[in-house]
Design a protein around this motif. Sequence first.
Motif, short mmCIF file in Angstrom:
data_model
loop_
_atom_site.label_atom_id
_atom_site.label_comp_id
_atom_site.label_asym_id
_atom_site.label_seq_id
_atom_site.Cartn_x
_atom_site.Cartn_y
_atom_site.Cartn_z
N CYS A 168 0.86 -0.99 -0.01
CA CYS A 168 0.10 -0.26 -0.18
C CYS A 168 1.40 1.52 0.05
O CYS A 168 2.19 1.59 0.88
CB CYS A 168 -0.61 -0.14 1.15
SG CYS A 168 -1.69 1.56 1.39
N SER A 169 0.31 2.48 -0.91
CA SER A 169 0.83 3.32 -0.98
C SER A 169 1.30 4.31 0.93
O SER A 169 0.12 4.34 0.57
CB SER A 169 0.36 4.58 -2.44
OG SER A 169 1.40 3.45 -3.02
N LEU A 170 1.99 4.68 0.92
CA LEU A 170 2.14 5.87 1.83
C LEU A 170 2.53 7.56 1.89
O LEU A 170 3.43 7.50 0.97
CB LEU A 170 2.45 4.82 2.78
CG LEU A 170 2.02 3.55 3.89
CD1 LEU A 170 2.79 3.71 4.74
CD2 LEU A 170 0.85 3.67 3.87
N LEU A 171 1.59 7.95 1.46
CA LEU A 171 2.10 9.43 1.41
C LEU A 171 2.05 10.57 2.66
O LEU A 171 1.53 10.35 3.51
CB LEU A 171 1.05 10.26 0.08
CG LEU A 171 0.58 9.32 -1.17
CD1 LEU A 171 -0.24 10.21 -1.88
CD2 LEU A 171 1.70 8.65 -1.22
N TYR A 172 3.09 11.03 2.21
CA TYR A 172 3.57 12.50 3.57
C TYR A 172 2.71 12.84 2.84
O TYR A 172 2.63 14.13 1.79
CB TYR A 172 5.11 13.06 3.61
CG TYR A 172 4.85 13.29 4.65
CD1 TYR A 172 4.10 13.44 6.23
CD2 TYR A 172 5.52 14.82 3.54
CE1 TYR A 172 4.48 14.51 6.62
CE2 TYR A 172 5.23 16.34 5.35
CZ TYR A 172 4.86 16.10 6.41
OH TYR A 172 4.59 17.24 6.80
N GLY A 173 1.84 14.44 3.73
CA GLY A 173 1.29 15.67 3.44
C GLY A 173 1.64 16.31 4.34
O GLY A 173 1.55 16.22 5.60
N GLY A 174 1.80 18.12 3.95
CA GLY A 174 1.78 18.70 5.22
C GLY A 174 3.27 19.86 4.81
O GLY A 174 4.41 18.97 4.61
N SER A 175 2.79 20.75 3.78
CA SER A 175 4.27 21.69 3.62
C SER A 175 5.21 20.79 3.18
O SER A 175 5.93 22.04 2.44
CB SER A 175 4.57 22.49 5.02
OG SER A 175 3.84 23.08 5.69
N VAL A 176 4.88 20.46 1.84
CA VAL A 176 5.86 19.68 0.74
C VAL A 176 6.22 20.77 -0.16
O VAL A 176 5.77 21.10 -1.32
CB VAL A 176 5.28 18.31 0.55
CG1 VAL A 176 6.89 17.68 -0.45
CG2 VAL A 176 5.30 17.22 1.54
N LYS A 177 7.57 20.44 -0.54
CA LYS A 177 7.77 21.55 -1.76
C LYS A 177 9.36 21.18 -2.33
O LYS A 177 10.09 20.06 -1.36
CB LYS A 177 8.36 23.00 -0.86
CG LYS A 177 7.18 23.31 0.07
CD LYS A 177 8.43 25.16 1.39
CE LYS A 177 8.57 24.71 1.72
NZ LYS A 177 8.48 23.80 3.39
N PRO A 178 9.99 21.62 -2.96
CA PRO A 178 10.84 21.27 -3.44
C PRO A 178 12.12 21.38 -3.15
O PRO A 178 12.52 19.84 -3.37
CB PRO A 178 10.81 21.90 -5.74
CG PRO A 178 9.07 22.47 -5.55
CD PRO A 178 8.86 22.98 -4.38
N GLY A 179 11.83 22.26 -2.45
CA GLY A 179 13.29 22.20 -1.62
C GLY A 179 13.12 21.39 -0.42
O GLY A 179 14.60 20.76 0.17
N ASN A 180 12.78 20.67 -0.12
CA ASN A 180 11.85 19.58 1.14
C ASN A 180 12.00 18.13 1.03
O ASN A 180 12.33 17.55 1.46
CB ASN A 180 11.44 19.84 2.07
CG ASN A 180 10.35 19.57 2.77
OD1 ASN A 180 9.69 19.76 1.46
ND2 ASN A 180 9.93 20.55 3.04
N ALA A 181 11.24 17.75 -0.71
CA ALA A 181 10.77 16.53 -0.51
C ALA A 181 11.89 15.55 -1.02
O ALA A 181 12.01 14.47 -0.14
CB ALA A 181 10.05 17.25 -2.52
#
Length: 248
Positions: free
Chosen positions: A200-213
Motif C-alpha cells: 500500500c502506498s503511504l504518502l506524506y503531506g504537509g508543507s511539501v516543497k521542492p526544497g524539502n521533497a
Amino acid sequence: MAPRKLAAGNWKMNGNLAALDQIDELRAACPAPACDVLICPPAVLLHPMAARAGDMIAVGGQDCHANAAGAHTGDIAAAQLKDAGATYVILGHSERRADHGETDAQVAAKAAAAHAVGLIAIICVGETEAERDAGSTLDVIGTQLAGSIPAGADAANTVIAYEPVWAIGTGRTPTLDQIAEVHDFMRDRLTGHMAGAGDCSLLYGGSVKPGNAAEIFAIANVDGALVGGASLKAADFAGIVTALDAAN
C-alpha cells in the motif's frame, strides 16, 4: 510488488479554467515521469482537466458522497467523479474532518462507495498540534486507520496519506524522525486492516516543497506526497515529481 510511487496534488478550492495551463506546463516539464502523477482539482475543473491531462497525469476528486445517488444537494457521487474522468478521490482530509465534522465511519463509507465504482481512495489521517503535544499521535493515527478503512480495502484500491494537521499550509513540517515514526507505524498497523498492506502506498503531506521533497522521500515507507499549495504551480510541482523520481 512494491508500493506505487505517487505525487498527488490537491488544488483544494483554488483554480479556474485559465489555471489548466499549468497542466500543459507540467507535462512539458515532466514528459516521462517514473512515478504516478495525480492532480485533484475542484469538481468544476475535473472534466476539462481530464481532457487536457492525457495519459501522463491522472485526475481525481476531493471528496464523494457515500450514497450512489439521491437528494443530497451540493454533493457528488463517486460514479459521477469517475464519469468526469477521475481515477482517484481524496477522502477524510483534515479540512473535511474539521470543517464538515466528518467521522472515521463516514470516511470509511465514502471509501467503500469509491471502491464500488473502481476509484482509488486516498484516505487521509493526521493529528492536531494539541494531540502531537500531548504525545498521542500514534493513538490518533491508529484510531483513524481502524475506523476509516472499509472492508475490502487493499493495496490496489487504497492509498493512505499522513498529513499532520499542524503542518498543512503552515510552512512547518515534522522532523524526519517524526515522519518516519508515523509511516513505520502505519505500515505495521495496516497489516491488521488491509490485504497486501506491504504494497500500500503511504504518502506524506504537509508543507511539501521542492526544497524539502528529496529528504522526505528518502525516508523508509514514504512512497510519495499529497501536496497542497506547491501543486498549484507547475514549476513547483515538477520539482517534487522530479525528487520522487530520483528516489525510485
